[in-house]
Design an enzyme around this catalytic site. Structure first.
Site, PDB file in Angstrom:
ATOM      1  N   ASN A 177       0.837  -1.202   0.000  1.00  0.00           N
ATOM      2  CA  ASN A 177       0.000   0.000   0.000  1.00  0.00           C
ATOM      3  C   ASN A 177       0.874   1.255   0.000  1.00  0.00           C
ATOM      4  OD1 ASN A 177       0.617  -0.803   2.679  1.00  0.00           O
ATOM      5  ND2 ASN A 177      -1.115   0.315   3.532  1.00  0.00           N
ATOM      6  N   VAL A 178       0.398   2.230  -0.740  1.00  0.00           N
ATOM      7  CA  VAL A 178       1.101   3.508  -0.881  1.00  0.00           C
ATOM      8  C   VAL A 178       0.085   4.601  -0.570  1.00  0.00           C
ATOM      9  CG1 VAL A 178       2.406   5.012  -2.424  1.00  0.00           C
ATOM     10  CG2 VAL A 178       2.597   2.523  -2.663  1.00  0.00           C
ATOM     11  N   GLU A 179       0.213   5.178   0.621  1.00  0.00           N
ATOM     12  CA  GLU A 179      -0.779   6.162   1.069  1.00  0.00           C
ATOM     13  C   GLU A 179      -0.407   7.572   0.612  1.00  0.00           C
ATOM     14  OE1 GLU A 179      -1.252   5.494   5.298  1.00  0.00           O
ATOM     15  OE2 GLU A 179      -2.384   3.663   4.923  1.00  0.00           O
ATOM     16  N   CYS A 217      -4.086   0.513  -2.524  1.00  0.00           N
ATOM     17  CA  CYS A 217      -3.966  -0.702  -1.710  1.00  0.00           C
ATOM     18  C   CYS A 217      -2.919  -1.651  -2.292  1.00  0.00           C
ATOM     19  CB  CYS A 217      -5.296  -1.441  -1.658  1.00  0.00           C
ATOM     20  SG  CYS A 217      -6.589  -0.626  -0.724  1.00  0.00           S
ATOM     21  N   GLU A 233      -3.100  -4.857  -2.943  1.00  0.00           N
ATOM     22  CA  GLU A 233      -3.571  -5.799  -3.970  1.00  0.00           C
ATOM     23  C   GLU A 233      -3.582  -5.147  -5.349  1.00  0.00           C
ATOM     24  OE1 GLU A 233      -4.889  -5.063  -1.086  1.00  0.00           O
ATOM     25  OE2 GLU A 233      -5.938  -6.750  -0.177  1.00  0.00           O
ATOM     26  N   CYS A 260     -10.044  -5.259   0.541  1.00  0.00           N
ATOM     27  CA  CYS A 260     -11.171  -4.320   0.601  1.00  0.00           C
ATOM     28  C   CYS A 260     -12.084  -4.529  -0.607  1.00  0.00           C
ATOM     29  CB  CYS A 260     -10.663  -2.881   0.653  1.00  0.00           C
ATOM     30  SG  CYS A 260     -10.163  -2.201  -0.940  1.00  0.00           S
ATOM     31  N   CYS A 263     -10.621  -3.649  -4.035  1.00  0.00           N
ATOM     32  CA  CYS A 263      -9.616  -4.627  -4.464  1.00  0.00           C
ATOM     33  C   CYS A 263     -10.265  -5.948  -4.876  1.00  0.00           C
ATOM     34  CB  CYS A 263      -8.585  -4.857  -3.365  1.00  0.00           C
ATOM     35  SG  CYS A 263      -7.462  -3.456  -3.173  1.00  0.00           S
TER      36      CYS A 263
HETATM   37  N1  THU Z   1      -5.254  -1.750   2.691  1.00  0.00           N
HETATM   38  C1  THU Z   1      -4.695  -2.513   1.699  1.00  0.00           C
HETATM   39  O1  THU Z   1      -3.628  -2.176   1.167  1.00  0.00           O
HETATM   40  N2  THU Z   1      -5.342  -3.625   1.315  1.00  0.00           N
HETATM   41  C2  THU Z   1      -6.503  -4.078   1.873  1.00  0.00           C
HETATM   42  O2  THU Z   1      -7.046  -5.052   1.429  1.00  0.00           O
HETATM   43  C3  THU Z   1      -7.082  -3.379   3.021  1.00  0.00           C
HETATM   44  C4  THU Z   1      -6.517  -2.046   3.325  1.00  0.00           C
HETATM   45  C5  THU Z   1      -4.564  -0.538   3.116  1.00  0.00           C
HETATM   46  C6  THU Z   1      -5.224   0.732   2.701  1.00  0.00           C
HETATM   47  C7  THU Z   1      -4.667   1.698   3.707  1.00  0.00           C
HETATM   48  O3  THU Z   1      -3.416   2.163   3.218  1.00  0.00           O
HETATM   49  C8  THU Z   1      -4.446   0.863   4.947  1.00  0.00           C
HETATM   50  O4  THU Z   1      -4.493  -0.499   4.517  1.00  0.00           O
HETATM   51  C9  THU Z   1      -5.468   1.072   6.042  1.00  0.00           C
HETATM   52  O5  THU Z   1      -6.754   0.909   5.573  1.00  0.00           O
END
Ligand code: THU
Length: 140
Positions: free
Chosen positions: A45-47, A56, A58, A91, A94
């Site tokens: 994940n890259v926020e 996310c 995935e 999520c 994804c």
């Molecule tokens: N996140 C993912 O990368 N994949 C998921 O399936 C669930 C959530 C990340 C998104 C965000 O950066 C962090 O988890 C918190 O929600």
């Protein structure tokens, strides 16, 4: 390799450590295996300061796969969440993106905890009554 998703765990751990999650503090990594190719494609994940711009793990892994080999049908997906002992389910967004690259609803999704234990589900269980799109959209 294809029947041994646990072999993805080492990659999941390495990629998880590199995730960029300064806002949630929740690092996630994903690995995808496509049919007919032993290469494992990873992502994390890259926020972003702008919520909607975050990506996310995935979807990052699937983008990696498409960038390296072109769009191929998925054999399995593995995900590792960053909190101790926690197994993260993909999520909703994804799930839809994973389904785009699934030829059937039985594609396994392995949800790992950081001790290497995992639970197996399928994209069909995660996304019942999935929107398949028009036939012309399904084209590997
Ligand atoms: N996140 C993912 O990368 N994949 C998921 O399936 C669930 C959530 C990340 C998104 C965000 O950066 C962090 O988890 C918190 O929600």
């Amino acid at each position: 390799m294809s029947d041994l998703p646990k072999e993805a765990f080492e990659i999941l751990k390495q990629v998880n450590a590199k995730a960029y999650a300064p806002y949630s503090g929740f690092k996630v990594s994903a690995v995808v295996k496509v049919k007919g190719d032993d290469t494992l494609y990873s992502g994390n994940n890259v926020e972003n300061a702008v919520n909607g711009a975050s990506v996310c793990a995935e979807r990052s892994a699937i983008s990696h796969m498409v960038s390296q080999t072109g769009a191929k049908p998925l054999e399995w997906v593995a995900v590792l969440g960053g909190k101790s002992g926690e197994k993260v389910a993909p999520c909703g967004v994804c799930r839809q993106v994973i389904f785009e690259f699934c030829e059937d609803i039985d594609v396994p999704v392995y949800m790992f905890a950081d001790d290497g234990s995992f639970e197996k589900t399928t994209i069909g269980d995660l996304l019942p009554m999935a929107y398949k799109g028009k036939d012309f959209l399904k084209n590997y």
